[in-house]
Design an enzyme around this catalytic site. Structure first.
Site, PDB file in Angstrom:
ATOM      1  N   ASN A 114       0.830  -1.215   0.000  1.00  0.00           N
ATOM      2  CA  ASN A 114       0.000   0.000   0.000  1.00  0.00           C
ATOM      3  C   ASN A 114       0.851   1.245   0.000  1.00  0.00           C
ATOM      4  O   ASN A 114       1.945   1.277   0.548  1.00  0.00           O
ATOM      5  CB  ASN A 114      -0.986  -0.017   1.182  1.00  0.00           C
ATOM      6  CG  ASN A 114      -0.432   0.674   2.411  1.00  0.00           C
ATOM      7  OD1 ASN A 114      -0.504   1.895   2.547  1.00  0.00           O
ATOM      8  ND2 ASN A 114       0.179  -0.104   3.303  1.00  0.00           N
ATOM      9  N   PHE A 118      -1.800   8.337   4.221  1.00  0.00           N
ATOM     10  CA  PHE A 118      -2.662   8.937   5.262  1.00  0.00           C
ATOM     11  C   PHE A 118      -3.886   9.680   4.729  1.00  0.00           C
ATOM     12  O   PHE A 118      -4.077  10.865   5.049  1.00  0.00           O
ATOM     13  CB  PHE A 118      -1.886   9.924   6.141  1.00  0.00           C
ATOM     14  CG  PHE A 118      -0.851   9.346   7.056  1.00  0.00           C
ATOM     15  CD1 PHE A 118      -0.763   7.983   7.306  1.00  0.00           C
ATOM     16  CD2 PHE A 118       0.037  10.196   7.702  1.00  0.00           C
ATOM     17  CE1 PHE A 118       0.211   7.476   8.159  1.00  0.00           C
ATOM     18  CE2 PHE A 118       1.010   9.709   8.557  1.00  0.00           C
ATOM     19  CZ  PHE A 118       1.099   8.343   8.788  1.00  0.00           C
ATOM     20  N   SER A 179       5.230   5.219   9.072  1.00  0.00           N
ATOM     21  CA  SER A 179       4.625   4.917   7.777  1.00  0.00           C
ATOM     22  C   SER A 179       5.565   5.361   6.665  1.00  0.00           C
ATOM     23  O   SER A 179       6.126   6.453   6.731  1.00  0.00           O
ATOM     24  CB  SER A 179       3.281   5.622   7.624  1.00  0.00           C
ATOM     25  OG  SER A 179       2.341   5.017   8.457  1.00  0.00           O
ATOM     26  N   ASN A 181       4.814   6.137   3.622  1.00  0.00           N
ATOM     27  CA  ASN A 181       4.147   6.812   2.503  1.00  0.00           C
ATOM     28  C   ASN A 181       3.930   8.311   2.683  1.00  0.00           C
ATOM     29  O   ASN A 181       3.306   8.953   1.848  1.00  0.00           O
ATOM     30  CB  ASN A 181       2.814   6.119   2.213  1.00  0.00           C
ATOM     31  CG  ASN A 181       3.018   4.650   1.881  1.00  0.00           C
ATOM     32  OD1 ASN A 181       3.876   4.310   1.078  1.00  0.00           O
ATOM     33  ND2 ASN A 181       2.273   3.788   2.543  1.00  0.00           N
ATOM     34  N   THR A 182       4.410   8.848   3.788  1.00  0.00           N
ATOM     35  CA  THR A 182       4.401  10.300   3.977  1.00  0.00           C
ATOM     36  C   THR A 182       5.856  10.732   3.940  1.00  0.00           C
ATOM     37  O   THR A 182       6.650  10.276   4.773  1.00  0.00           O
ATOM     38  CB  THR A 182       3.747  10.678   5.323  1.00  0.00           C
ATOM     39  OG1 THR A 182       2.360  10.333   5.252  1.00  0.00           O
ATOM     40  CG2 THR A 182       3.877  12.154   5.629  1.00  0.00           C
ATOM     41  N   LYS A 219       5.021   3.725  17.405  1.00  0.00           N
ATOM     42  CA  LYS A 219       5.020   2.641  16.412  1.00  0.00           C
ATOM     43  C   LYS A 219       6.248   2.778  15.531  1.00  0.00           C
ATOM     44  O   LYS A 219       6.485   3.833  14.933  1.00  0.00           O
ATOM     45  CB  LYS A 219       3.749   2.689  15.577  1.00  0.00           C
ATOM     46  CG  LYS A 219       3.629   1.513  14.614  1.00  0.00           C
ATOM     47  CD  LYS A 219       2.219   1.373  14.102  1.00  0.00           C
ATOM     48  CE  LYS A 219       2.069   0.256  13.095  1.00  0.00           C
ATOM     49  NZ  LYS A 219       0.701   0.145  12.592  1.00  0.00           N
ATOM     50  N   ASN A 248       5.486  -1.381  11.714  1.00  0.00           N
ATOM     51  CA  ASN A 248       4.744  -0.900  10.557  1.00  0.00           C
ATOM     52  C   ASN A 248       5.141  -1.730   9.323  1.00  0.00           C
ATOM     53  O   ASN A 248       5.830  -2.737   9.444  1.00  0.00           O
ATOM     54  CB  ASN A 248       5.044   0.598  10.365  1.00  0.00           C
ATOM     55  CG  ASN A 248       3.817   1.360   9.887  1.00  0.00           C
ATOM     56  OD1 ASN A 248       3.173   0.959   8.912  1.00  0.00           O
ATOM     57  ND2 ASN A 248       3.483   2.447  10.564  1.00  0.00           N
TER      58      ASN A 248
HETATM   59  C1  LIG Z   1      -3.694  -0.671   3.529  1.00  0.00           C
HETATM   60  C2  LIG Z   1      -2.913  -0.443   4.781  1.00  0.00           C
HETATM   61  C3  LIG Z   1      -2.998   0.780   5.442  1.00  0.00           C
HETATM   62  C4  LIG Z   1      -2.270   1.019   6.608  1.00  0.00           C
HETATM   63  N1  LIG Z   1      -2.394   2.222   7.239  1.00  0.00           N
HETATM   64  C5  LIG Z   1      -1.724   2.441   8.395  1.00  0.00           C
HETATM   65  C6  LIG Z   1      -1.872   3.663   9.097  1.00  0.00           C
HETATM   66  O1  LIG Z   1      -2.624   4.545   8.697  1.00  0.00           O
HETATM   67  N2  LIG Z   1      -1.149   3.838  10.241  1.00  0.00           N
HETATM   68  C7  LIG Z   1      -0.322   2.870  10.735  1.00  0.00           C
HETATM   69  O2  LIG Z   1       0.294   3.072  11.787  1.00  0.00           O
HETATM   70  N3  LIG Z   1      -0.172   1.690  10.108  1.00  0.00           N
HETATM   71  C8  LIG Z   1      -0.856   1.452   8.958  1.00  0.00           C
HETATM   72  N4  LIG Z   1      -0.710   0.255   8.313  1.00  0.00           N
HETATM   73  C9  LIG Z   1       0.209  -0.767   8.872  1.00  0.00           C
HETATM   74  C10 LIG Z   1      -0.505  -1.804   9.732  1.00  0.00           C
HETATM   75  O3  LIG Z   1      -1.105  -1.204  10.859  1.00  0.00           O
HETATM   76  C11 LIG Z   1       0.480  -2.893  10.211  1.00  0.00           C
HETATM   77  O4  LIG Z   1       1.450  -2.302  11.034  1.00  0.00           O
HETATM   78  C12 LIG Z   1       1.173  -3.594   9.049  1.00  0.00           C
HETATM   79  O5  LIG Z   1       0.285  -3.791   7.973  1.00  0.00           O
HETATM   80  C13 LIG Z   1       1.767  -4.941   9.451  1.00  0.00           C
HETATM   81  O6  LIG Z   1       0.755  -5.839   9.879  1.00  0.00           O
HETATM   82  P1  LIG Z   1       0.152  -6.985   8.916  1.00  0.00           P
HETATM   83  O7  LIG Z   1       1.297  -7.734   8.320  1.00  0.00           O
HETATM   84  O8  LIG Z   1      -0.717  -7.814   9.835  1.00  0.00           O
HETATM   85  O9  LIG Z   1      -0.641  -6.292   7.881  1.00  0.00           O
HETATM   86  C14 LIG Z   1      -1.432   0.000   7.131  1.00  0.00           C
HETATM   87  C15 LIG Z   1      -1.345  -1.232   6.476  1.00  0.00           C
HETATM   88  C16 LIG Z   1      -2.050  -1.458   5.317  1.00  0.00           C
HETATM   89  C17 LIG Z   1      -1.939  -2.798   4.622  1.00  0.00           C
END
Ligand SMILES: Cc1cc2nc3c(=O)[nH]c(=O)nc-3n(C[C@H](O)[C@H](O)[C@H](O)COP(=O)(O)O)c2cc1C
Length: 337
Positions: A114, A118, A179, A181-182, A219, A248
């Site tokens: 992704n 934000f 994150s 992406n910012t 985080k 993350n």
């Molecule tokens: C589509 C998407 C959007 C995410 N948006 C955020 C976010 O806004 N803030 C954040 O701290 N982590 C965000 N994450 C990260 C998740 O909270 C998590 O830390 C990460 O996906 C690893 O866990 P997983 O392997 O179970 O997906 C996002 C992940 C995905 C896939």
């Protein structure tokens, strides 16, 4: 209609459309206590309480940040079995995020990529969603970010603004500096930024919710070197932050097929699992087990969750595993815990 059938159906849609459908349905269900009760009785995992930060989590599995960014579906998500839901990332002002498409499923790797950036309806909207009745045993976290156009030199003002707005409504807050992406957000993990940032957020929380200040967590990214992670741990100690969420998404595309190597953004799911467990283990060891850790990254089965627990995580969160496996994953993990 079984849940597996529903998941299949959703996976025929574009990922963000499917996500929108689920959020809309859960937002609707969340408005009706009777509907929530039916779901709960149908899906409720067993109770395995975890006491942390003066709160009781009814079991150790929560929903990671990014799924309910604007807090529109958390009551419905709680009814599906999560013990805790982390809303956000929330920015002070509304912002659109990156142009679509910005999420890709990579099912053969049990991964998502992704580059959302934000998208947020802003803190005032989210605060309105968090008001009102609460499912009694749900722990509600809020994940804080900065707007894209706020430079790092002024980032603390953004985090403090969101913290002040949501502190009275949240059970814990997360400073998201990880994150990918910012632009430049991850630089906030450097000690010179992080110490004043965390101190400012803690002060804001104690002023705004003096009777019951929610704990502040950080985080972290999985892509830090151990030396960089040491800096984060020093900042955490110095600012008196109460916990860490690890991790993350990763910017590494190893573990993805060749066609995905040039995608922008962060990878979640199976390719992230091992690295995020290493980060949990490192933090656990280097803090003598004193700092509570929420483990997240690549949990797609009970075994993956137990691996995080063995490495030192007190709680776990899921995102990608939730997308691929649905509520069955929560029950499976809680039973095995
Ligand atoms: C589509 C998407 C959007 C995410 N948006 C955020 C976010 O806004 N803030 C954040 O701290 N982590 C965000 N994450 C990260 C998740 O909270 C998590 O830390 C990460 O996906 C690893 O866990 P997983 O392997 O179970 O997906 C996002 C992940 C995905 C896939």
């Amino acid at each position: 209609m079984t849940l597996a059938f529903l998941t299949n159906l959703l996976h025929r849609l574009d990922p963000e459309q499917a996500h929108g459908v689920v959020l809309a349905l859960l937002g609707l269900v969340g408005r009706f206590p009777a509907a929530r009760g039916v779901l709960r009785r149908w899906l409720a995992p067993p109770t395995k309480p975890v006491a942390l930060w003066g709160r009781t989590f009814r079991h150790p599995v929560g929903l990671a940040a990014g799924y309910d960014k604007d807090g529109v579906a958390w009551r419905g998500l709680a009814a599906l079995g999560f013990a805790f839901v982390e809303v956000g990332t929330v920015t002070p002002r509304p912002q659109p995020g990156n142009p679509r498409p910005r999420i890709m499923r990579v099912p053969q790797a049990q991964a998502l990529v992704n580059w959302m950036g934000f998208p947020s309806r802003g803190m005032d909207f989210v605060a309105r969603q968090l008001q009102g009745p609460r499912p009694p045993d749900l722990v509600l976290g809020v994940n804080l970010g900065r707007n894209k156009d706020t430079p790092n030199e002024r980032a603390a003002e953004d985090y403090v603004a969101v913290a002040r707005t949501v502190a009275p409504l949240a059970d814990y807050l997360v400073v998201n500096v990880s994150s990918p992406n910012t632009p430049e957000l991850r630089a906030l993990q450097r000690r010179e930024y992080l110490v004043p940032l965390l101190q400012a957020v803690r002060k804001a929380v104690e002023e705004t919710a003096p009777d019951r200040p929610p704990p502040v967590l950080v985080k972290v990214a999985p892509d830090l070197t151990w030396a960089e992670l040491d800096q984060v741990l020093e900042a955490v100690e110095e600012a008196g932050v109460q916990g860490i969420i690890a991790t993350n998404t990763t910017v590494s595309k190893s573990g993805l097929p060749p066609a995905c190597q040039n995608l922008p953004g962060g990878v979640s799911g199976a390719p992230l699992r091992e690295r995020s467990t290493q980060v949990v283990r490192y933090i656990h060891r280097h803090t003598g087990g004193r700092l509570p850790i929420i483990g997240v990254g690549g949990i797609l089965s009970a075994r993956d969750a137990l691996e995080k627990a063995e490495a030192g995580a007190r709680l776990v969160q899921v995102f990608t595993g939730w997308v691929y496996r649905g509520p069955a994953l929560i029950r499976e993990v809680v039973r095995a815990w």
